[in-house]
Design a protein around this motif. Sequence first.
Motif, PDB file in Angstrom:
ATOM      1  N   LEU A 172      16.020  -1.236   2.119  1.00 11.88           N
ATOM      2  CA  LEU A 172      17.002  -2.317   2.156  1.00 11.88           C
ATOM      3  C   LEU A 172      17.419  -2.795   0.773  1.00 11.88           C
ATOM      4  O   LEU A 172      18.583  -3.162   0.569  1.00 11.88           O
ATOM      5  CB  LEU A 172      16.441  -3.504   2.943  1.00 11.88           C
ATOM      6  N   PHE A 173      16.463  -2.796  -0.162  1.00  8.92           N
ATOM      7  CA  PHE A 173      16.722  -3.408  -1.462  1.00  8.92           C
ATOM      8  C   PHE A 173      16.559  -2.440  -2.636  1.00  8.92           C
ATOM      9  O   PHE A 173      16.626  -2.865  -3.793  1.00  8.92           O
ATOM     10  CB  PHE A 173      15.787  -4.606  -1.672  1.00  8.92           C
ATOM     11  N   ALA A 174      16.311  -1.154  -2.341  1.00  4.31           N
ATOM     12  CA  ALA A 174      16.094  -0.154  -3.396  1.00  4.31           C
ATOM     13  C   ALA A 174      14.959  -0.566  -4.329  1.00  4.31           C
ATOM     14  O   ALA A 174      14.986  -0.304  -5.531  1.00  4.31           O
ATOM     15  CB  ALA A 174      17.379   0.084  -4.201  1.00  4.31           C
ATOM     16  N   ASP A 175      13.948  -1.215  -3.761  1.00  2.00           N
ATOM     17  CA  ASP A 175      12.805  -1.708  -4.528  1.00  2.00           C
ATOM     18  C   ASP A 175      11.557  -0.927  -4.121  1.00  2.00           C
ATOM     19  O   ASP A 175      11.056  -1.078  -3.008  1.00  2.00           O
ATOM     20  CB  ASP A 175      12.606  -3.201  -4.254  1.00  2.00           C
ATOM     21  N   ARG A 176      11.037  -0.117  -5.018  1.00  2.00           N
ATOM     22  CA  ARG A 176       9.851   0.688  -4.745  1.00  2.00           C
ATOM     23  C   ARG A 176       8.579   0.068  -5.310  1.00  2.00           C
ATOM     24  O   ARG A 176       7.524   0.691  -5.287  1.00  2.00           O
ATOM     25  CB  ARG A 176      10.039   2.091  -5.336  1.00  2.00           C
ATOM     26  N   SER A 177       8.662  -1.147  -5.789  1.00  2.00           N
ATOM     27  CA  SER A 177       7.534  -1.752  -6.499  1.00  2.00           C
ATOM     28  C   SER A 177       6.340  -2.060  -5.598  1.00  2.00           C
ATOM     29  O   SER A 177       5.232  -2.243  -6.100  1.00  2.00           O
ATOM     30  CB  SER A 177       7.982  -3.037  -7.206  1.00  2.00           C
ATOM     31  N   LEU A 178       6.546  -2.121  -4.285  1.00  2.00           N
ATOM     32  CA  LEU A 178       5.452  -2.473  -3.380  1.00  2.00           C
ATOM     33  C   LEU A 178       4.749  -1.257  -2.786  1.00  2.00           C
ATOM     34  O   LEU A 178       3.748  -1.404  -2.084  1.00  2.00           O
ATOM     35  CB  LEU A 178       5.981  -3.348  -2.235  1.00  2.00           C
ATOM     36  N   LEU A 179       5.257  -0.066  -3.076  1.00  2.00           N
ATOM     37  CA  LEU A 179       4.708   1.132  -2.446  1.00  2.00           C
ATOM     38  C   LEU A 179       3.261   1.408  -2.852  1.00  2.00           C
ATOM     39  O   LEU A 179       2.435   1.769  -2.015  1.00  2.00           O
ATOM     40  CB  LEU A 179       5.577   2.347  -2.762  1.00  2.00           C
ATOM     41  N   ASP A 180       2.951   1.263  -4.125  1.00  2.00           N
ATOM     42  CA  ASP A 180       1.589   1.575  -4.583  1.00  2.00           C
ATOM     43  C   ASP A 180       0.562   0.691  -3.882  1.00  2.00           C
ATOM     44  O   ASP A 180      -0.484   1.176  -3.429  1.00  2.00           O
ATOM     45  CB  ASP A 180       1.483   1.407  -6.093  1.00  2.00           C
ATOM     46  N   ALA A 181       0.850  -0.599  -3.774  1.00  2.00           N
ATOM     47  CA  ALA A 181      -0.078  -1.507  -3.107  1.00  2.00           C
ATOM     48  C   ALA A 181      -0.167  -1.192  -1.612  1.00  2.00           C
ATOM     49  O   ALA A 181      -1.250  -1.253  -1.017  1.00  2.00           O
ATOM     50  CB  ALA A 181       0.359  -2.952  -3.319  1.00  2.00           C
ATOM     51  N   GLY A 182       0.967  -0.842  -1.018  1.00  2.00           N
ATOM     52  CA  GLY A 182       0.957  -0.488   0.398  1.00  2.00           C
ATOM     53  C   GLY A 182       0.124   0.737   0.677  1.00  2.00           C
ATOM     54  O   GLY A 182      -0.625   0.793   1.665  1.00  2.00           O
ATOM     55  N   LEU A 183       0.231   1.729  -0.180  1.00  2.00           N
ATOM     56  CA  LEU A 183      -0.556   2.950   0.001  1.00  2.00           C
ATOM     57  C   LEU A 183      -2.028   2.713  -0.324  1.00  2.00           C
ATOM     58  O   LEU A 183      -2.905   3.318   0.305  1.00  2.00           O
ATOM     59  CB  LEU A 183       0.025   4.058  -0.879  1.00  2.00           C
ATOM     60  N   ALA A 184      -2.304   1.841  -1.279  1.00  2.00           N
ATOM     61  CA  ALA A 184      -3.700   1.516  -1.602  1.00  2.00           C
ATOM     62  C   ALA A 184      -4.389   0.887  -0.391  1.00  2.00           C
ATOM     63  O   ALA A 184      -5.566   1.162  -0.123  1.00  2.00           O
ATOM     64  CB  ALA A 184      -3.758   0.559  -2.793  1.00  2.00           C
ATOM     65  N   PHE A 185      -3.662   0.069   0.370  1.00  2.00           N
ATOM     66  CA  PHE A 185      -4.242  -0.506   1.578  1.00  2.00           C
ATOM     67  C   PHE A 185      -4.597   0.596   2.572  1.00  2.00           C
ATOM     68  O   PHE A 185      -5.667   0.573   3.191  1.00  2.00           O
ATOM     69  CB  PHE A 185      -3.271  -1.497   2.223  1.00  2.00           C
ATOM     70  N   HIS A 186      -3.727   1.586   2.716  1.00  2.00           N
ATOM     71  CA  HIS A 186      -3.985   2.662   3.680  1.00  2.00           C
ATOM     72  C   HIS A 186      -5.171   3.530   3.257  1.00  2.00           C
ATOM     73  O   HIS A 186      -5.822   4.132   4.116  1.00  2.00           O
ATOM     74  CB  HIS A 186      -2.732   3.516   3.877  1.00  2.00           C
ATOM     75  N   ARG A 187      -5.442   3.602   1.983  1.00  2.00           N
ATOM     76  CA  ARG A 187      -6.626   4.346   1.544  1.00  2.00           C
ATOM     77  C   ARG A 187      -7.904   3.656   2.002  1.00  2.00           C
ATOM     78  O   ARG A 187      -8.950   4.299   2.114  1.00  2.00           O
ATOM     79  CB  ARG A 187      -6.619   4.499   0.025  1.00  2.00           C
ATOM     80  N   ARG A 188      -7.843   2.368   2.263  1.00  2.00           N
ATOM     81  CA  ARG A 188      -9.009   1.638   2.751  1.00  2.00           C
ATOM     82  C   ARG A 188      -9.117   1.693   4.279  1.00  2.00           C
ATOM     83  O   ARG A 188     -10.116   1.245   4.839  1.00  2.00           O
ATOM     84  CB  ARG A 188      -8.939   0.177   2.288  1.00  2.00           C
ATOM     85  N   CYS A 189      -8.083   2.220   4.933  1.00  2.00           N
ATOM     86  CA  CYS A 189      -8.089   2.292   6.390  1.00  2.00           C
ATOM     87  C   CYS A 189      -8.821   3.546   6.854  1.00  2.00           C
ATOM     88  O   CYS A 189      -8.716   4.612   6.241  1.00  2.00           O
ATOM     89  CB  CYS A 189      -6.660   2.303   6.933  1.00  2.00           C
TER      90      CYS A 189
END
Length: 224
Positions: A95-112
Amino acid sequence: MPGLLIAIVGAESTGKSSLAQALHSALSTATGLRCALAPEVLREWCEAAGRTPRPEEQAAIAEAQAARCEALALTADLVLCDTTPLMTAVYSELLFADRSLLDAGLAFHRRCALTLLTALDLPWVADGLQRDGAHVRAPVDAAVRRALLGAGLGWSVVAGSGERRLDAALNAITPLLLAKRASPLPATGLFSRLQARQDALPEWRWACDNCDVPECEHLWNPRR
């Protein structure tokens, strides 16, 4: 030791919340494990604000979702996460062409312990401010897969309707539950059925970039 995090992600109107609730009901009443359900922060945010978030508000929502899941894991054996920070990151990118949150989002999935990806085989249904339309589901689904694949993270596709969808999720979760349970399995009940289902599954083989279940999801995918 914190409980297991089960991530449930997918495009809008693909049954994430319904699946999370069904899993919570089935597992909490039949397994003896302490199960918790982490509802979607974004839904609560939109209902409270009467609008969708702006670009600068996305990060706080993603952080709140992660914090909610991890707080529940401190007192539960199993936490069913009704969406994750990765979905906020994906929508921020689209929606906003903002990729800045991807690393944190993927880091959460590594803990799943497991990521369940809800398939696009359910009809789109309007649901308040959060949903944009059926046309956004394929791009969101592709973006989630691309992000997970690029990070070397796996997922299990959950397809079908009603009990079939719940069974598909239980098939994916079964190995984790059986490993988590310390005492011998009971002769009857959900655990014995899960063990029987697990034993009956065919040998898994990778079929293509978009599949990770024996029954190829492309059989139902209208884009094929």
